[in-house]
Scaffold this motif. Structure first.
Motif, PDB file in Angstrom:
ATOM      1  N   HIS A  94      -7.080  17.358 -13.137  1.00  0.00           N
ATOM      2  CA  HIS A  94      -7.272  15.931 -12.843  1.00  0.00           C
ATOM      3  C   HIS A  94      -6.027  15.084 -13.102  1.00  0.00           C
ATOM      4  O   HIS A  94      -6.026  13.896 -12.763  1.00  0.00           O
ATOM      5  CB  HIS A  94      -8.447  15.387 -13.651  1.00  0.00           C
ATOM      6  CG  HIS A  94      -9.754  15.956 -13.198  1.00  0.00           C
ATOM      7  ND1 HIS A  94     -10.389  15.534 -12.062  1.00  0.00           N
ATOM      8  CD2 HIS A  94     -10.523  16.945 -13.714  1.00  0.00           C
ATOM      9  CE1 HIS A  94     -11.499  16.224 -11.902  1.00  0.00           C
ATOM     10  NE2 HIS A  94     -11.607  17.083 -12.887  1.00  0.00           N
ATOM     11  N   LYS A  95      -4.996  15.673 -13.665  1.00  0.00           N
ATOM     12  CA  LYS A  95      -3.779  14.926 -13.988  1.00  0.00           C
ATOM     13  C   LYS A  95      -3.102  14.311 -12.752  1.00  0.00           C
ATOM     14  O   LYS A  95      -2.722  13.136 -12.798  1.00  0.00           O
ATOM     15  CB  LYS A  95      -2.814  15.824 -14.751  1.00  0.00           C
ATOM     16  CG  LYS A  95      -1.616  15.112 -15.301  1.00  0.00           C
ATOM     17  CD  LYS A  95      -0.797  15.978 -16.244  1.00  0.00           C
ATOM     18  CE  LYS A  95      -0.660  17.373 -15.753  1.00  0.00           C
ATOM     19  NZ  LYS A  95       0.241  18.205 -16.540  1.00  0.00           N
ATOM     20  N   PRO A  96      -2.967  15.014 -11.630  1.00  0.00           N
ATOM     21  CA  PRO A  96      -2.319  14.380 -10.465  1.00  0.00           C
ATOM     22  C   PRO A  96      -3.059  13.129  -9.970  1.00  0.00           C
ATOM     23  O   PRO A  96      -2.421  12.126  -9.639  1.00  0.00           O
ATOM     24  CB  PRO A  96      -2.333  15.482  -9.405  1.00  0.00           C
ATOM     25  CG  PRO A  96      -2.403  16.756 -10.180  1.00  0.00           C
ATOM     26  CD  PRO A  96      -3.227  16.436 -11.395  1.00  0.00           C
ATOM     27  N   ALA A  97      -4.388  13.168  -9.933  1.00  0.00           N
ATOM     28  CA  ALA A  97      -5.159  11.992  -9.506  1.00  0.00           C
ATOM     29  C   ALA A  97      -4.968  10.842 -10.496  1.00  0.00           C
ATOM     30  O   ALA A  97      -4.855   9.679 -10.092  1.00  0.00           O
ATOM     31  CB  ALA A  97      -6.643  12.341  -9.375  1.00  0.00           C
ATOM     32  N   ILE A  99      -2.293  10.315 -12.376  1.00  0.00           N
ATOM     33  CA  ILE A  99      -0.926   9.798 -12.194  1.00  0.00           C
ATOM     34  C   ILE A  99      -0.851   8.918 -10.954  1.00  0.00           C
ATOM     35  O   ILE A  99      -0.248   7.835 -10.981  1.00  0.00           O
ATOM     36  CB  ILE A  99       0.094  10.962 -12.133  1.00  0.00           C
ATOM     37  CG1 ILE A  99       0.195  11.626 -13.516  1.00  0.00           C
ATOM     38  CG2 ILE A  99       1.460  10.474 -11.658  1.00  0.00           C
ATOM     39  CD1 ILE A  99       1.015  12.898 -13.546  1.00  0.00           C
ATOM     40  N   ARG A 100      -1.491   9.343  -9.851  1.00  0.00           N
ATOM     41  CA  ARG A 100      -1.502   8.519  -8.628  1.00  0.00           C
ATOM     42  C   ARG A 100      -2.171   7.170  -8.890  1.00  0.00           C
ATOM     43  O   ARG A 100      -1.652   6.123  -8.509  1.00  0.00           O
ATOM     44  CB  ARG A 100      -2.237   9.247  -7.497  1.00  0.00           C
ATOM     45  CG  ARG A 100      -1.409  10.220  -6.723  1.00  0.00           C
ATOM     46  CD  ARG A 100      -2.110  10.677  -5.448  1.00  0.00           C
ATOM     47  NE  ARG A 100      -3.463  11.181  -5.657  1.00  0.00           N
ATOM     48  CZ  ARG A 100      -3.763  12.430  -6.023  1.00  0.00           C
ATOM     49  NH1 ARG A 100      -2.793  13.294  -6.236  1.00  0.00           N
ATOM     50  NH2 ARG A 100      -5.017  12.794  -6.162  1.00  0.00           N
ATOM     51  N   TYR A 101      -3.318   7.196  -9.547  1.00  0.00           N
ATOM     52  CA  TYR A 101      -4.044   5.954  -9.816  1.00  0.00           C
ATOM     53  C   TYR A 101      -3.239   5.049 -10.752  1.00  0.00           C
ATOM     54  O   TYR A 101      -3.087   3.855 -10.495  1.00  0.00           O
ATOM     55  CB  TYR A 101      -5.416   6.256 -10.417  1.00  0.00           C
ATOM     56  CG  TYR A 101      -6.263   5.022 -10.571  1.00  0.00           C
ATOM     57  CD1 TYR A 101      -7.050   4.560  -9.533  1.00  0.00           C
ATOM     58  CD2 TYR A 101      -6.257   4.296 -11.761  1.00  0.00           C
ATOM     59  CE1 TYR A 101      -7.827   3.414  -9.665  1.00  0.00           C
ATOM     60  CE2 TYR A 101      -7.028   3.149 -11.898  1.00  0.00           C
ATOM     61  CZ  TYR A 101      -7.805   2.715 -10.843  1.00  0.00           C
ATOM     62  OH  TYR A 101      -8.553   1.585 -10.987  1.00  0.00           O
ATOM     63  N   SER A 103      -0.060   4.989 -11.311  1.00  0.00           N
ATOM     64  CA  SER A 103       1.166   4.506 -10.665  1.00  0.00           C
ATOM     65  C   SER A 103       0.904   3.292  -9.784  1.00  0.00           C
ATOM     66  O   SER A 103       1.795   2.482  -9.562  1.00  0.00           O
ATOM     67  CB  SER A 103       1.787   5.615  -9.811  1.00  0.00           C
ATOM     68  OG  SER A 103       2.159   6.696 -10.621  1.00  0.00           O
ATOM     69  N   GLY A 104      -0.322   3.165  -9.287  1.00  0.00           N
ATOM     70  CA  GLY A 104      -0.648   2.055  -8.402  1.00  0.00           C
ATOM     71  C   GLY A 104      -1.172   0.816  -9.101  1.00  0.00           C
ATOM     72  O   GLY A 104      -1.447  -0.189  -8.447  1.00  0.00           O
ATOM     73  N   VAL A 133       4.205   6.850 -16.571  1.00  0.00           N
ATOM     74  CA  VAL A 133       3.118   6.024 -16.029  1.00  0.00           C
ATOM     75  C   VAL A 133       2.208   5.443 -17.098  1.00  0.00           C
ATOM     76  O   VAL A 133       1.328   4.645 -16.787  1.00  0.00           O
ATOM     77  CB  VAL A 133       2.252   6.817 -15.015  1.00  0.00           C
ATOM     78  CG1 VAL A 133       3.066   7.222 -13.799  1.00  0.00           C
ATOM     79  CG2 VAL A 133       1.577   7.995 -15.660  1.00  0.00           C
ATOM     80  N   ASP A 175     -11.961  11.036 -10.387  1.00  0.00           N
ATOM     81  CA  ASP A 175     -12.523  10.302  -9.258  1.00  0.00           C
ATOM     82  C   ASP A 175     -13.368   9.110  -9.703  1.00  0.00           C
ATOM     83  O   ASP A 175     -13.668   8.233  -8.906  1.00  0.00           O
ATOM     84  CB  ASP A 175     -13.305  11.203  -8.310  1.00  0.00           C
ATOM     85  CG  ASP A 175     -14.470  11.928  -8.967  1.00  0.00           C
ATOM     86  OD1 ASP A 175     -14.779  11.650 -10.142  1.00  0.00           O
ATOM     87  OD2 ASP A 175     -15.061  12.793  -8.293  1.00  0.00           O
ATOM     88  N   SER A 178     -11.219   6.005  -8.804  1.00  0.00           N
ATOM     89  CA  SER A 178     -11.211   5.515  -7.428  1.00  0.00           C
ATOM     90  C   SER A 178     -12.586   4.984  -7.025  1.00  0.00           C
ATOM     91  O   SER A 178     -12.678   4.035  -6.256  1.00  0.00           O
ATOM     92  CB  SER A 178     -10.754   6.607  -6.461  1.00  0.00           C
ATOM     93  OG  SER A 178     -11.561   7.755  -6.596  1.00  0.00           O
TER      94      SER A 178
END
Length: 183
Positions: A94-97, A99-101, A103-104, A133, A175, A178
Motif C-alpha cells: 500500500h506504500k505506493p498509493a 505516496i501518490r495520495y 504527494s497530491g 512526502v 484506498d 481515495s
C-alpha cells in the motif's frame, strides 16, 4: 488368485481413505481462507485497524525526525496520518498509493505524518523513502504514543483527519484515502 483380490481390495480402501482425507483438507483450507479474508478486511471491517471514523484521537506528544513537536491539537482537517512497519508485506503493497495520495495534498509534507514502527536499524530505508512526502515519527511498537492515541492494532493504518482531532476516515488499505476524497 485370492491374493490379487485381497491386494486390490486393500488398494481400494487406501484410495477411498486418501479421497476422504483430501476432501477434509480442502474443506479446512476454505475455512482458513474465509477467516484470513475476513481478518484482512476483504469482506468488512475496514476501520478495525485503528479507531473508527468519527472517533476522537487520544492525547499524544511526539517529536518528528525534523525535531518538530506534534500533539493532537496540531492535527488539522485533511491531514493524513499513516502507520507503517518494515516487517509488514501489506505496508509495502500500500506504500505506493500512500505516496501518490500524500504527494497530491495541498499542504505538502506538512499535512502528512508517517509513523514508522520498528527498531532504528530496520527503519532506515523506509524513513528515507517516506521523508520526502511526510513528517516522520518513529515508535518501537504499537504501544507508542501516537499508536495508542489512534488505537492502532496492526499495520498499515491510514487515517484522514476531520475537525477537532476526529477521524474522517480510517482503514488498513490505502484506498480508504481515495474513497474519502470522493465524499
Amino acid at each position: 488368485m485370492p491374493v490379487v483380490w485381497a491386494a486390490l481390495a486393500i488398494l481400494c480402501v487406501i484410495c477411498l481413505l486418501n479421497l476422504v482425507l483430501t476432501v477434509a483438507v480442502i474443506r479446512r483450507l476454505r475455512e482458513h481462507t474465509e477467516l484470513i479474508n475476513r481478518r484482512s478486511g476483504q469482506s468488512s471491517g475496514q476501520d478495525e485497524i485503528t479507531l473508527p471514523a468519527g472517533a476522537r484521537v487520544g492525547d499524544f506528544r511526539v517529536v518528528t525526525g525534523d525535531d518538530r513537536v506534534v500533539t493532537r491539537a496540531d492535527l488539522r482537517q485533511g491531514m493524513l496520518v499513516a502507520f507503517f512497519s518494515p516487517r509488514c508485506p501489506a505496508c509495502e503493497e500500500h506504500k505506493p498509493a500512500f505516496i501518490r495520495y500524500a504527494s497530491g495534498l495541498p499542504g505538502g509534507r506538512d499535512d502528512v505524518i508517517a509513523v514508522l514502527l520498528g527498531s532504528p536499524e530496520e527503519l532506515g530505508a523506509l524513513r528515507e523513502e517516506l521523508s520526502g512526502v511526510a513528517q516522520i515519527v518513529t515508535e518501537a511498537d504499537v504501544d507508542g504514543e501516537m499508536s495508542t492515541a489512534f488505537g492502532l492494532r496492526g499495520y498499515p493504518g491510514f487515517c484522514l483527519m476531520g475537525q477537532d482531532g476526529v477521524l474522517a476516515a480510517a482503514g488498513f488499505r490505502a484506498d480508504v484515502l481515495s474513497e474519502s476524497a470522493v465524499l
